[in-house]
Structures are given as structure tokens and as C-alpha cells.
Design a protein around this motif. Structure first.
Motif, PDB file in Angstrom:
ATOM      1  N   UNK A  13       0.855  -1.109  -0.126  1.00  0.00           N
ATOM      2  CA  UNK A  13       0.157   0.042   0.168  1.00  0.00           C
ATOM      3  C   UNK A  13       0.992   1.375   0.098  1.00  0.00           C
ATOM      4  N   UNK A  14       0.613   1.996  -0.904  1.00  0.00           N
ATOM      5  CA  UNK A  14       1.492   3.360  -1.066  1.00  0.00           C
ATOM      6  C   UNK A  14       1.511   4.127  -0.020  1.00  0.00           C
ATOM      7  N   UNK A  15       0.232   4.333   0.591  1.00  0.00           N
ATOM      8  CA  UNK A  15       0.035   5.335   1.688  1.00  0.00           C
ATOM      9  C   UNK A  15       0.806   4.768   2.888  1.00  0.00           C
ATOM     10  N   UNK A  16       0.722   3.367   3.151  1.00  0.00           N
ATOM     11  CA  UNK A  16       1.186   2.833   4.295  1.00  0.00           C
ATOM     12  C   UNK A  16       2.745   3.117   4.048  1.00  0.00           C
ATOM     13  N   UNK A  17       3.273   2.955   2.990  1.00  0.00           N
ATOM     14  CA  UNK A  17       4.554   3.233   2.701  1.00  0.00           C
ATOM     15  C   UNK A  17       5.014   4.572   3.058  1.00  0.00           C
ATOM     16  N   UNK A  18       4.377   5.452   2.535  1.00  0.00           N
ATOM     17  CA  UNK A  18       4.523   7.001   2.648  1.00  0.00           C
ATOM     18  C   UNK A  18       4.624   7.282   4.438  1.00  0.00           C
ATOM     19  N   UNK A  90       3.677  -6.781  10.781  1.00  0.00           N
ATOM     20  CA  UNK A  90       3.181  -5.293  11.099  1.00  0.00           C
ATOM     21  C   UNK A  90       1.966  -4.930  10.179  1.00  0.00           C
ATOM     22  N   UNK A  91       0.812  -5.242  10.894  1.00  0.00           N
ATOM     23  CA  UNK A  91      -0.368  -5.287   9.832  1.00  0.00           C
ATOM     24  C   UNK A  91      -1.609  -4.718  10.523  1.00  0.00           C
ATOM     25  N   UNK A  92      -2.596  -4.610   9.608  1.00  0.00           N
ATOM     26  CA  UNK A  92      -3.925  -4.080   9.926  1.00  0.00           C
ATOM     27  C   UNK A  92      -4.842  -5.089  10.368  1.00  0.00           C
ATOM     28  N   UNK A  93      -4.376  -6.422   9.753  1.00  0.00           N
ATOM     29  CA  UNK A  93      -5.201  -7.697   9.754  1.00  0.00           C
ATOM     30  C   UNK A  93      -4.412  -8.420  11.085  1.00  0.00           C
ATOM     31  N   UNK A  94      -5.139  -8.550  12.154  1.00  0.00           N
ATOM     32  CA  UNK A  94      -4.717  -9.397  13.110  1.00  0.00           C
ATOM     33  C   UNK A  94      -5.846 -10.316  13.639  1.00  0.00           C
ATOM     34  N   UNK A 114      -1.042  -2.175  13.230  1.00  0.00           N
ATOM     35  CA  UNK A 114      -0.752  -1.032  12.401  1.00  0.00           C
ATOM     36  C   UNK A 114      -1.562   0.014  12.926  1.00  0.00           C
ATOM     37  N   UNK A 115      -1.300   0.981  13.343  1.00  0.00           N
ATOM     38  CA  UNK A 115      -2.260   2.290  13.948  1.00  0.00           C
ATOM     39  C   UNK A 115      -2.277   3.330  12.970  1.00  0.00           C
ATOM     40  N   UNK A 116      -3.355   3.903  12.862  1.00  0.00           N
ATOM     41  CA  UNK A 116      -3.608   5.387  11.953  1.00  0.00           C
ATOM     42  C   UNK A 116      -3.000   6.363  12.503  1.00  0.00           C
ATOM     43  N   UNK A 117      -2.768   6.420  14.074  1.00  0.00           N
ATOM     44  CA  UNK A 117      -2.265   7.526  14.942  1.00  0.00           C
ATOM     45  C   UNK A 117      -0.719   7.663  14.789  1.00  0.00           C
TER      46      UNK A 117
END
Length: 140
Positions: A13-18, A90-94, A114-117
């Protein structure tokens, strides 16, 4: 493992990379970062690199072969296994079944959400990096 070696991030995911790049920059982590988007790319890089790698961050949800399948391939390859590269998810899916597979069947060293904060993510990434900088490793 070289504590100054590259940090590998399997992230499609490009946004997660950034977002992760922003975290590493703000934490002033000088290690080179290598972003790989799928398992085929990851296996090719890991198999061919001559660099002593510091750490792998892997998303569970990768296109094609998922992160758990990728880790199994790494564990089953004598050349890659011998590199003993610390590997954390390191994932949003757990999901519970993923946690069980990661720890009971695979040789992972951590599973993080992964957190959005920004501050929570900085704290988590900083803790992971600091831990591995202190650890002893068979491939100095």
C-alpha cells in the motif's frame, strides 16, 4: 544482521509506505529502507542481496502470496533461514488464527497492529527498532 543494515518493509500500500517513511524520518532512523510490494519481489531480493539486513517488517495482506505464506517460504529455504533476519509482522489484519500460525508454526519475532495514529505508530516502531538494536545476533 547488521544493526546499521537495511530495514526491509513488505508493504504493497503506497499510503502505508509513505506513512512509515514519515515515521522513520521523524524517529531519525538512519538505516536504509527497502520497500517491496509482493512475495516474489521479496524472495528475489532476500535471495540475491549481499547486504547484511537489520530487520523485516511484513504486512500479512500482500497480493498473491500473503505474509504468512512468505514467511513459511523464508523458513523453508536453508539459505534465507541461515541469514536469521529478525522478522516481525506489522499489519492491520490481526486474527487469532494468524497469531497462532505466526508464533506456533513460523519463526516470527513479533506481531504488531498498524495504527493510524502518528504518535502510537512512532512509539511502536521506536520500541521495535530499539529492541533489535540491543539484541545479540548469531550473524554479526
Amino acid at each position: 544482521m547488521s544493526k546499521s543494515g537495511p530495514i526491509i518493509l513488505f508493504e504493497d500500500d503506497h499510503d502505508d509506505r509513505s506513512f512509515m517513511e514519515k515515521i522513520f524520518t521523524e524517529l531519525e532512523i538512519d538505516n536504509e529502507r527497502v520497500y517491496l510490494k509482493n512475495a516474489a519481489e521479496a524472495l528475489e531480493y532476500l535471495g540475491n542481496t549481499k547486504k547484511s539486513l537489520f530487520l523485516i517488517f511484513c504486512d500479512v495482506n500482500l497480493p498473491g502470496m500473503n505474509g504468512l505464506e512468505l514467511k513459511r517460504k523464508i523458513d523453508n529455504d536453508p539459505h534465507l533461514r541461515l541469514k536469521s533476519i529478525p522478522f516481525v509482522f506489522y499489519s492491520t489484519s490481526i486474527r487469532q488464527d494468524q497469531l497462532i500460525e505466526a508464533y506456533a508454526e513460523l519463526t516470527v519475532q513479533g506481531f504488531f497492529k498498524k495504527e493510524n495514529d502518528l504518535n502510537e505508530t512512532k512509539s511502536t516502531v521506536s520500541t521495535i527498532i530499539d529492541y533489535w538494536k540491543l539484541c545479540r545476533h548469531p550473524n554479526k
